[in-house]
Design a protein around this motif. Structure first.
Motif, PDB file in Angstrom:
ATOM      1  N   ALA A 169       0.803  -1.222   0.000  1.00  0.00           N
ATOM      2  CA  ALA A 169       0.000   0.000   0.000  1.00  0.00           C
ATOM      3  C   ALA A 169       0.839   1.277   0.000  1.00  0.00           C
ATOM      4  CB  ALA A 169      -0.930   0.001   1.214  1.00  0.00           C
ATOM      5  N   ARG A 170       2.160   1.158   0.108  1.00  0.00           N
ATOM      6  CA  ARG A 170       2.978   2.372   0.135  1.00  0.00           C
ATOM      7  C   ARG A 170       4.310   2.108  -0.555  1.00  0.00           C
ATOM      8  NH1 ARG A 170       3.293   2.307   6.755  1.00  0.00           N
ATOM      9  NH2 ARG A 170       3.866   0.109   6.962  1.00  0.00           N
ATOM     10  N   ILE A 171       4.828   3.149  -1.202  1.00  0.00           N
ATOM     11  CA  ILE A 171       6.047   3.038  -1.999  1.00  0.00           C
ATOM     12  C   ILE A 171       6.977   4.179  -1.594  1.00  0.00           C
ATOM     13  CG2 ILE A 171       6.996   2.974  -4.343  1.00  0.00           C
ATOM     14  CD1 ILE A 171       4.121   2.371  -5.344  1.00  0.00           C
ATOM     15  N   GLY A 302      10.199   6.511  15.804  1.00  0.00           N
ATOM     16  CA  GLY A 302      11.273   5.992  14.965  1.00  0.00           C
ATOM     17  C   GLY A 302      10.811   5.494  13.608  1.00  0.00           C
ATOM     18  N   PHE A 303       9.625   4.899  13.559  1.00  0.00           N
ATOM     19  CA  PHE A 303       9.182   4.227  12.330  1.00  0.00           C
ATOM     20  C   PHE A 303       9.221   5.126  11.088  1.00  0.00           C
ATOM     21  CE2 PHE A 303       5.947   2.435   9.455  1.00  0.00           C
ATOM     22  CZ  PHE A 303       6.478   1.171   9.272  1.00  0.00           C
ATOM     23  N   PRO A 304       8.609   6.316  11.151  1.00  0.00           N
ATOM     24  CA  PRO A 304       8.624   7.145   9.931  1.00  0.00           C
ATOM     25  C   PRO A 304       9.975   7.772   9.626  1.00  0.00           C
ATOM     26  CG  PRO A 304       7.172   8.096  11.622  1.00  0.00           C
ATOM     27  CD  PRO A 304       7.827   6.909  12.241  1.00  0.00           C
ATOM     28  N   TYR A 307      14.423   4.519   6.480  1.00  0.00           N
ATOM     29  CA  TYR A 307      14.713   4.851   5.078  1.00  0.00           C
ATOM     30  C   TYR A 307      13.586   4.397   4.144  1.00  0.00           C
ATOM     31  CZ  TYR A 307      17.625   5.221   0.867  1.00  0.00           C
ATOM     32  OH  TYR A 307      18.142   5.550  -0.348  1.00  0.00           O
ATOM     33  N   ASP A 308      12.989   3.251   4.466  1.00  0.00           N
ATOM     34  CA  ASP A 308      11.937   2.728   3.584  1.00  0.00           C
ATOM     35  C   ASP A 308      10.534   3.192   3.990  1.00  0.00           C
ATOM     36  OD1 ASP A 308      11.951   1.225   5.879  1.00  0.00           O
ATOM     37  OD2 ASP A 308      12.177  -0.714   4.895  1.00  0.00           O
ATOM     38  N   GLN A 309      10.418   4.011   5.008  1.00  0.00           N
ATOM     39  CA  GLN A 309       9.095   4.452   5.459  1.00  0.00           C
ATOM     40  C   GLN A 309       8.961   5.972   5.526  1.00  0.00           C
ATOM     41  OE1 GLN A 309       6.557   2.539   5.864  1.00  0.00           O
ATOM     42  NE2 GLN A 309       7.446   0.486   6.024  1.00  0.00           N
ATOM     43  N   ALA A 310      10.023   6.672   5.133  1.00  0.00           N
ATOM     44  CA  ALA A 310      10.029   8.127   5.309  1.00  0.00           C
ATOM     45  C   ALA A 310       9.174   8.811   4.245  1.00  0.00           C
ATOM     46  CB  ALA A 310      11.461   8.639   5.263  1.00  0.00           C
ATOM     47  N   TYR A 448      -7.107  -2.840  11.039  1.00  0.00           N
ATOM     48  CA  TYR A 448      -5.902  -3.440  11.613  1.00  0.00           C
ATOM     49  C   TYR A 448      -4.948  -3.798  10.498  1.00  0.00           C
ATOM     50  CZ  TYR A 448      -8.008  -8.229  10.876  1.00  0.00           C
ATOM     51  OH  TYR A 448      -8.584  -9.365  10.366  1.00  0.00           O
ATOM     52  N   TYR A 449      -3.694  -3.738  10.825  1.00  0.00           N
ATOM     53  CA  TYR A 449      -2.612  -4.261   9.983  1.00  0.00           C
ATOM     54  C   TYR A 449      -1.626  -4.806  10.999  1.00  0.00           C
ATOM     55  CZ  TYR A 449       1.702  -4.184   7.170  1.00  0.00           C
ATOM     56  OH  TYR A 449       2.893  -4.509   6.557  1.00  0.00           O
ATOM     57  N   ASN A 450      -1.743  -6.113  11.220  1.00  0.00           N
ATOM     58  CA  ASN A 450      -0.936  -6.711  12.282  1.00  0.00           C
ATOM     59  C   ASN A 450      -0.141  -7.896  11.755  1.00  0.00           C
ATOM     60  OD1 ASN A 450      -3.099  -8.440  11.979  1.00  0.00           O
ATOM     61  ND2 ASN A 450      -4.068  -7.888  13.913  1.00  0.00           N
ATOM     62  N   GLY A 503       2.303 -13.445   4.569  1.00  0.00           N
ATOM     63  CA  GLY A 503       2.434 -12.036   4.197  1.00  0.00           C
ATOM     64  C   GLY A 503       3.697 -11.840   3.374  1.00  0.00           C
ATOM     65  N   TRP A 504       4.752 -12.469   3.827  1.00  0.00           N
ATOM     66  CA  TRP A 504       6.020 -12.531   3.091  1.00  0.00           C
ATOM     67  C   TRP A 504       6.843 -13.623   3.735  1.00  0.00           C
ATOM     68  CZ3 TRP A 504       4.371  -7.857   5.401  1.00  0.00           C
ATOM     69  CH2 TRP A 504       4.893  -7.578   6.665  1.00  0.00           C
ATOM     70  N   ALA A 505       8.019 -13.887   3.203  1.00  0.00           N
ATOM     71  CA  ALA A 505       8.860 -14.945   3.747  1.00  0.00           C
ATOM     72  C   ALA A 505      10.216 -14.356   4.109  1.00  0.00           C
ATOM     73  CB  ALA A 505       9.028 -16.069   2.733  1.00  0.00           C
ATOM     74  N   LEU A 534      15.059  -6.701   0.128  1.00  0.00           N
ATOM     75  CA  LEU A 534      13.845  -5.878   0.145  1.00  0.00           C
ATOM     76  C   LEU A 534      12.635  -6.794   0.307  1.00  0.00           C
ATOM     77  CD1 LEU A 534      14.594  -3.309  -2.693  1.00  0.00           C
ATOM     78  CD2 LEU A 534      13.975  -2.741  -0.344  1.00  0.00           C
ATOM     79  N   VAL A 535      12.734  -7.715   1.264  1.00  0.00           N
ATOM     80  CA  VAL A 535      11.612  -8.612   1.534  1.00  0.00           C
ATOM     81  C   VAL A 535      10.415  -7.758   1.953  1.00  0.00           C
ATOM     82  CG1 VAL A 535      10.759 -10.380   3.119  1.00  0.00           C
ATOM     83  CG2 VAL A 535      13.045 -10.588   2.137  1.00  0.00           C
ATOM     84  N   ALA A 536       9.241  -8.129   1.468  1.00  0.00           N
ATOM     85  CA  ALA A 536       7.991  -7.432   1.800  1.00  0.00           C
ATOM     86  C   ALA A 536       7.859  -6.078   1.117  1.00  0.00           C
ATOM     87  CB  ALA A 536       7.796  -7.280   3.309  1.00  0.00           C
ATOM     88  N   TRP A 537       8.529  -5.936   0.018  1.00  0.00           N
ATOM     89  CA  TRP A 537       8.356  -4.752  -0.839  1.00  0.00           C
ATOM     90  C   TRP A 537       8.235  -5.213  -2.283  1.00  0.00           C
ATOM     91  CZ3 TRP A 537       7.366  -0.259   1.405  1.00  0.00           C
ATOM     92  CH2 TRP A 537       7.870  -0.007   2.692  1.00  0.00           C
ATOM     93  N   GLN A 538       7.352  -4.564  -3.034  1.00  0.00           N
ATOM     94  CA  GLN A 538       7.293  -4.840  -4.472  1.00  0.00           C
ATOM     95  C   GLN A 538       8.626  -4.527  -5.130  1.00  0.00           C
ATOM     96  OE1 GLN A 538       3.237  -3.825  -6.369  1.00  0.00           O
ATOM     97  NE2 GLN A 538       3.551  -2.287  -4.768  1.00  0.00           N
TER      98      GLN A 538
HETATM   99  N1  PHE Z   1       6.398  -3.154   3.087  1.00  0.00           N
HETATM  100  C1  PHE Z   1       5.534  -3.495   4.188  1.00  0.00           C
HETATM  101  C2  PHE Z   1       5.000  -2.226   4.835  1.00  0.00           C
HETATM  102  O1  PHE Z   1       5.455  -1.162   4.506  1.00  0.00           O
HETATM  103  C3  PHE Z   1       6.186  -4.389   5.184  1.00  0.00           C
HETATM  104  C4  PHE Z   1       7.352  -3.766   5.846  1.00  0.00           C
HETATM  105  C5  PHE Z   1       7.152  -2.980   6.974  1.00  0.00           C
HETATM  106  C6  PHE Z   1       8.625  -3.925   5.350  1.00  0.00           C
HETATM  107  C7  PHE Z   1       8.207  -2.355   7.607  1.00  0.00           C
HETATM  108  C8  PHE Z   1       9.705  -3.309   5.980  1.00  0.00           C
HETATM  109  C9  PHE Z   1       9.479  -2.499   7.086  1.00  0.00           C
HETATM  110  O2  PHE Z   1       4.139  -2.290   5.664  1.00  0.00           O
END
Ligand code: PHE
Length: 560
Positions: A169-171, A302-304, A307-310, A448-450, A503-505, A534-538
C-alpha cells in the motif's frame, strides 16, 4: 575512461591539487565504477539509490549473433513473475505465465465491490491437508463449523470507487517500483505515512493523544533531562565546553524548552481552540514525565524515520493493482493463464517441462519460478535436494488487514485527520486513514494491519468476529461513530490465502541458501522479493525480476 584519465592528469598537473573531479577519476581508474560510486556518495554526489546498471533485453541483441529469443515459462503472475515476462517481452521472448489463482497480481491485491476473497481453512495446512480438514468439517453438524464454512469466502460490498489495498500500500520514493509506474504510465499520488494529527494510543492511556502532542511532550522532556544532565556536568567526559553550548542550543530548539531548561509545554502540543479572530486556547500543561514515558513512543517516533518508510511516500491512483494491470496488459493477457496450478517441474538436458492443471505439459527452454518459496518447495519435480532445502529456509510471516468502509469521512470532518496512521499497542497495531478521495462521500480505513501472533489470532476468527473485534478496539480511540458509521468490511489473513500462504517470507539468515537461489538450478531460475534484501516490498520483486532477466538473457545470447 580515456576522457577521464586525461581530465585527471591535467588537473593533477595544474599544481597537484586533488580536486573532487580528479579524485573521482583516479578512483574510477584504480577501483572501478563501484569504488568511484562509493566515493561519490561520500562527497554527496551520487543518487541515494546506487543504481545497478540494468539494460532491458532488446530485439536487436539477437540480430548479429544468429540467436533467437527463447521460450520461457514463468510460474506465478505476482509482481515478480509479471515483471520477468514484461522485461523478457521487450526482446521478443516467447513467454507463458502460469498462475494458480483466478486473478493476477499475487499479494498486490486491491479489493473492490463484488470481489470475492476465498481463504484456506487452516493456515498451516498444505493444499492436501486443507482439503482433508474441509471434508471433516462438512461431515460435522454444528453452528461453529457452519459459520466457519460460511466465512471462508468473503464478498467485498464496497460502494462505487471504494477500494482496499489488502497487500502492498505504500512506496518509498527511492524504490524501483516508481520507475515501473513511470514507464507503465501508472499515475501516482502522495501516500501520507506520517501525520501528527493522527493519534497514539496504548492500554495505559485513558484517552488517545494526538501524535503531535505526544511527540512535543517527549521531545520536551528528553531535552529537559539532557540539558540538565549537561549543565550538571554529567557529560563532561564526552563534551568540550563548546560541545555543551552547541548541545544546549540544539535542545532548546528540539524540545522547545525555555532558558531554565524546564519543559512546561509548548504550542507544538496543539491547541484546544484554534486561533482565528480570537487567540487560540492552549491545551494546557503537559502530563508528568512518567506518564509521557509510559506512552512507549520509541517505535512510533522511529518508524517514519526509517529509510523505507520516510515521507514522502506514494501510491498509484485508484488502487495498487494499477501496477499489475499495467504489467499484465504489456505482457499480453493471452500469455497469462490463471487458475492453472503447477504440478511438476522437471529440468531436462535441453529445456524444462512443466506439468500443470490446464492441459498438456509445457516444454520450454527456461523456467522462472516466481512463487513463494514455501509453496514452491512443495511442488514435485527433480530440483536438487540442496535447492529444495534452500527454498524451505525462508519462513512465512503472518500478516492480516481489515478494510472498514464508512458512510462518512468522520476522521476528516470530526478529527481533522487527512491520511496517516494511528499507532496503538492493541492487537490491531494501527489504524490507517486514506490518503485519497479527500472530502469524498465514503471512505475506507484500515482497521488493523498486524503481524505474527496478532495476525494469527484474528486469522482464526470468522470475518464477522474479526470485524467485531477490530471495531471494539478502534472504538477505544474513536468512540461510537467507529461502529455506527460502518457499512461494510473485508478482512484478509495472508496465511490463509491459497497459493500464497503468508504475508512474506523472511530468511533466518542470508548465509547459504540465499546465495544458492540467486543462480539457476539447471534451467530453472528463481525470482521474488524473498530473493532480495527488500523482503515485503514490491521493489524487491522487481529488483529480483531484473536480476534474473539479465542473467537469463546473457545465457541465451551466449549459449542459445
Ligand atoms: N512493506 C511493508 C510495509 O510497509 C512491510 C514492511 C514494513 C517492510 C516495515 C519493511 C518495514 O508495511
Amino acid at each position: 575512461m580515456v576522457e577521464g584519465e586525461d581530465g585527471g592528469r591535467s588537473e593533477r598537473g595544474d599544481g597537484g591539487s586533488l580536486t573532487r573531479r580528479s579524485l573521482l577519476v583516479g578512483l574510477g581508474v584504480a577501483g572501478g565504477a563501484g569504488a568511484m560510486y562509493a566515493a561519490m556518495g561520500v562527497l554527496g554526489l551520487a543518487p541515494d539509490r546506487q543504481e545497478r546498471d540494468y539494460t532491458p533485453p532488446q530485439r536487436s541483441d539477437f540480430a548479429l549473433r544468429g540467436r533467437a529469443a527463447a521460450k520461457v515459462v514463468i510460474l506465478g503472475a505476482g509482481v515478480a513473475g509479471l515483471a520477468v515476462a514484461y522485461e523478457l517481452g521487450k526482446a521478443g521472448y516467447d513467454c507463458t505465465v502460469l498462475e494458480a489463482r483466478d486473478r493476477v497480481g499475487g499479494r498486490n491485491l486491491t479489493l473492490r465491490g463484488g470481489d470475492l476473497l476465498p481463504e484456506l481453512p487452516d493456515p498451516l495446512a498444505s493444499s492436501g491437508g486443507g482439503g482433508a480438514r474441509q471434508v471433516r468439517a462438512q461431515g460435522t453438524a454444528g453452528t461453529r463449523e457452519a459459520r466457519t464454512q460460511e466465512a471462508r469466502t468473503q464478498e467485498a460490498r464496497f460502494g462505487e470507487g471504494v477500494y482496499f489495498n489488502a497487500g502492498p500500500a505504500r512506496i518509498a520514493q527511492w524504490m524501483v517500483t516508481l520507475d515501473y509506474c513511470r514507464e507503465l504510465g501508472v499515475p501516482i499520488e502522495l501516500f501520507v505515512n506520517d501525520n501528527p494529527s493522527a493519534y497514539v494510543f496504548n492500554r495505559r492511556m485513558e484517552a488517545p493523544v494526538r501524535a503531535r502532542t505526544a511527540r512535543a511532550d517527549m521531545y520536551g522532556y528528553i531535552s529537559e533531562l539532557l540539558a540538565k544532565a549537561t549543565n550538571a556536568g554529567a557529560l563532561d567526559r564526552r563534551l568540550t565546553s563548546g560541545d555543551k553550548a552547541a548541545l544546549l542550543d540544539f535542545l532548546s530548539g528540539f524540545g522547545d524548552i525555555g532558558g531554565s531548561y524546564d519543559y512546561a509545554g509548548s504550542d507544538r502540543r496543539g491547541l484546544r481552540v484554534n486561533p482565528g479572530i480570537e487567540e487560540g486556547v492552549p491545551l494546557g500543561a503537559p502530563p508528568p514525565l512518567s506518564e509521557v514515558l509510559g506512552y512507549g513512543l520509541g517505535r512510533t517516533i522511529g518508524f517514519p524515520l526509517a529509510y523505507d518508510q520516510a515521507m514522502p511516500m506514494f501510491q498509484p491512483v485508484g488502487g495498487m493493482d494499477a501496477i499489475v494491470t499495467g504489467l499484465a496488459d504489456a505482457v499480453g493477457r493471452d500469455r497469462i493463464h490463471t487458475s492453472t496450478e503447477v504440478n511438476k517441474i522437471t529440468n531436462l538436458a535441453d529445456g524444462v517441462e512443466i506439468e500443470h492443471s490446464g492441459g498438456s505439459a509445457i516444454r520450454a527452454d527456461y523456467c522462472v519460478a516466481a512463487l513463494p518459496p514455501h509453496v514452491l518447495a512443495r511442488i514435485p519435480g527433480n530440483l536438487d535436494a540442496r535447492v529444495v532445502a534452500a527454498l524451505r529456509s525462508p519462513q512465512p510471516v503472518s500478516a492480516g488487514k481489515i478494510g472498514l468502509e464508512y458512510r462518512s469521512r468522520w476522521w476528516e470532518t470530526d478529527d481533522r485527520i487527512y491520511g496517516g496512521i494511528t499507532e496503538t499497542d492493541l492487537d490491531i497495531s494501527h489504524i490507517w486513514y486514506p490518503s485519497h478521495d479527500f472530502h469524498g462521500r465514503r471512505g475506507l480505513l484500515v482497521g488493523y494491519y498486524n503481524l505474527g501472533a496478532d495476525a494469527d489470532a484474528y486469522g482464526r476468527l470468522t470475518h464477522a468476529e474479526r470485524q467485531k473485534r477490530a471495531v471494539t478496539q478502534g472504538m477505544k480511540i474513536h468512540g461510537e461513530k467507529y461502529r455506527t458509521e460502518l457499512v461494510s468490511s473485508v478482512s484478509i489473513d495472508w496465511r490463509r490465502q491459497p497459493h500464497i500462504e503468508g504475508g512474506w517470507a523472511a530468511w533466518p539468515s542470508y548465509e547459504g541458501g540465499f546465495g544458492l537461489l540467486q543462480r539457476p538450478a539447471g534451467r530453472v531460475y528463481f525470482a521474488g522479493d524473498w530473493l532480495t534484501h527488500l523482503v515485503a516490498w514490491q521493489a524487491g520483486a522487481l529488483e529480483s525480476a531484473r536480476n534474473v532477466v539479465a542473467q537469463l538473457h546473457e545465457r541465451v545470447i551466449k549459449d542459445g
